[in-house]
Design a protein around this motif. Sequence first.
Motif, PDB file in Angstrom:
ATOM      1  N   SER A 285       1.099  -0.836  -0.014  1.00 37.31           N
ATOM      2  CA  SER A 285      -0.111  -0.142   0.455  1.00 37.31           C
ATOM      3  C   SER A 285       0.942   1.613  -0.076  1.00 37.31           C
ATOM      4  CB  SER A 285      -1.168   0.122   0.843  1.00 37.31           C
ATOM      5  OG  SER A 285       0.333  -0.166   2.025  1.00 37.31           O
ATOM      6  N   THR A 286       0.766   2.223  -0.912  1.00 39.75           N
ATOM      7  CA  THR A 286       1.281   3.140  -0.562  1.00 39.75           C
ATOM      8  C   THR A 286       0.166   4.489  -0.426  1.00 39.75           C
ATOM      9  OG1 THR A 286       2.440   2.476  -2.341  1.00 39.75           O
ATOM     10  CG2 THR A 286       2.924   5.082  -1.837  1.00 39.75           C
TER      11      THR A 286
ATOM     12  N   ALA B 128      -2.659   3.135  -9.086  1.00 42.04           N
ATOM     13  CA  ALA B 128      -3.872   2.246  -9.208  1.00 42.04           C
ATOM     14  C   ALA B 128      -3.436   1.472 -10.412  1.00 42.04           C
ATOM     15  CB  ALA B 128      -4.730   2.872  -9.015  1.00 42.04           C
TER      16      ALA B 128
ATOM     17  N   GLY C 243      -1.665  -1.915 -10.433  1.00 41.21           N
ATOM     18  CA  GLY C 243      -2.910  -2.809  -9.375  1.00 41.21           C
ATOM     19  C   GLY C 243      -1.790  -2.544  -7.999  1.00 41.21           C
ATOM     20  N   GLU C 244      -1.182  -1.481  -7.663  1.00 42.33           N
ATOM     21  CA  GLU C 244      -0.931  -0.609  -6.280  1.00 42.33           C
ATOM     22  C   GLU C 244      -2.634  -0.748  -5.222  1.00 42.33           C
ATOM     23  OE1 GLU C 244       1.660  -1.278  -4.697  1.00 42.33           O
ATOM     24  OE2 GLU C 244       3.672  -1.676  -6.953  1.00 42.33           O
ATOM     25  N   GLU C 245      -2.328  -0.725  -4.021  1.00 38.00           N
ATOM     26  CA  GLU C 245      -2.974  -0.398  -3.735  1.00 38.00           C
ATOM     27  C   GLU C 245      -2.527   1.089  -2.833  1.00 38.00           C
ATOM     28  OE1 GLU C 245      -4.865  -0.668   1.120  1.00 38.00           O
ATOM     29  OE2 GLU C 245      -3.614  -2.286   0.350  1.00 38.00           O
ATOM     30  N   VAL C 246      -3.605   2.334  -2.832  1.00 38.92           N
ATOM     31  CA  VAL C 246      -3.177   3.274  -2.934  1.00 38.92           C
ATOM     32  C   VAL C 246      -4.378   4.251  -2.357  1.00 38.92           C
ATOM     33  CG1 VAL C 246      -3.358   6.137  -4.606  1.00 38.92           C
ATOM     34  CG2 VAL C 246      -2.349   3.044  -5.701  1.00 38.92           C
ATOM     35  N   ILE C 247      -3.930   4.638  -1.421  1.00 33.94           N
ATOM     36  CA  ILE C 247      -4.591   5.668  -0.651  1.00 33.94           C
ATOM     37  C   ILE C 247      -4.102   7.225  -0.691  1.00 33.94           C
ATOM     38  CG2 ILE C 247      -5.084   6.256   2.085  1.00 33.94           C
ATOM     39  CD1 ILE C 247      -4.179   3.198   2.535  1.00 33.94           C
TER      40      ILE C 247
ATOM     41  N   GLY D  85     -10.575   1.990  -7.765  1.00 35.95           N
ATOM     42  CA  GLY D  85      -9.388   1.947  -7.187  1.00 35.95           C
ATOM     43  C   GLY D  85      -8.817   2.273  -5.288  1.00 35.95           C
ATOM     44  N   VAL D  86      -8.661   4.212  -6.435  1.00 37.15           N
ATOM     45  CA  VAL D  86      -8.334   4.780  -5.013  1.00 37.15           C
ATOM     46  C   VAL D  86      -8.971   5.424  -3.852  1.00 37.15           C
ATOM     47  CG1 VAL D  86      -7.112   7.140  -4.779  1.00 37.15           C
ATOM     48  CG2 VAL D  86      -6.742   5.992  -6.700  1.00 37.15           C
ATOM     49  N   GLN D  87      -7.990   4.959  -2.676  1.00 36.29           N
ATOM     50  CA  GLN D  87      -9.605   5.238  -1.816  1.00 36.29           C
ATOM     51  C   GLN D  87      -8.787   6.536  -0.801  1.00 36.29           C
ATOM     52  OE1 GLN D  87      -7.893   2.199   1.916  1.00 36.29           O
ATOM     53  NE2 GLN D  87      -9.656   4.141   3.780  1.00 36.29           N
TER      54      GLN D  87
ATOM     55  N   ALA E   8       0.632   2.158   6.230  1.00 34.48           N
ATOM     56  CA  ALA E   8       1.325   1.984   4.815  1.00 34.48           C
ATOM     57  C   ALA E   8       2.817   1.789   4.443  1.00 34.48           C
ATOM     58  CB  ALA E   8       0.413   3.288   4.164  1.00 34.48           C
TER      59      ALA E   8
END
Length: 310
Positions: A2-3, A20, A23-27, A56-58, A68
């Motif tokens: 997560s980044t 995103a 495929g990365e988890e992004v905040i 997919g971006v939080q 993170a």
Amino acid sequence: MSTLIYGAGSLGLYFAARLAQAGEEVILKARGTAVERSRTEPLRVLGGESAEEVSGVQVIDSLVGVRADTAIIATKAWQVAEAARDLSAVLPPEAPVLTTQNGIDAPNSAGEYLRDGQVFASTVVVIANRVGPLDVRLIGPEVSLTMGSPAGRTASSARRLTEALCAAGAATTWTDDITAALWKKFALICSYGGVGAVVDAPVGQTRADVRTRGLVSAAMREVFAVAAVEGVQLTPEDFDEVLQVYLSGFAPETTSSMHRDLLAGRPSELEDQVGAVVHRSQRLGVPTPVLDTIYAAMAPREARVRVRAR
């Protein structure tokens, strides 16, 4: 992995979208309208006639409960310390944190709150403009960046971060002398950005006129002179490289973010760019007449904006 991206300006939106898509988890730490819009709208990357919608971006406005693995600070330069303070409460102590600001002081500002060796600095080359709360327009090629460790750590210590950036399509280069790289970018942005703001002209116009082209070149030399007294190892070849970027590396319509902010009546990075050179030059006794003039011309405008923004 997560980044956490802190800041939803042009660079923050751009990095969030590309990470995103990889495929990365992004905040994404944002505020106001961006957070509200994210409940019903995706991020969008605009380019030419196309528009890429990115899901997919939080998008959040508080870091409470957030965890993170790594972070990118994508704020304006004067907001870096606040971002680092907030990040220090939610990141593991070994999590790499990347600064992306134009200027030379962001790594030190972040280091006031983050652990020694946790901060990595970068010079970022991409022309992206935020044109809506969740919309960023990309002009020209995808991002390229040079990154390194002000604390002298090796490239392997930032592996989680560099792998994510490379997966997102960022052309990423490691340097063992990030200080010199920051000063080279600093010389470029201070000079063409400062002259462009004073005469309100894009790069194509300032380099087409022998007078403004000469001012940009002189401002670059002033930055190099201050850097030399500060002990930064820059060469004549470095100067030629920076000058050549100005002369042929930008689209004619290019303006700096400092220029755009100043002319739009928004708080700008004047103090962190031109001001940072001028204040150092006064302390060190290095003449910087072109940058002194730019600073004197634009500082009252900046001061008025800051008063209104309180």
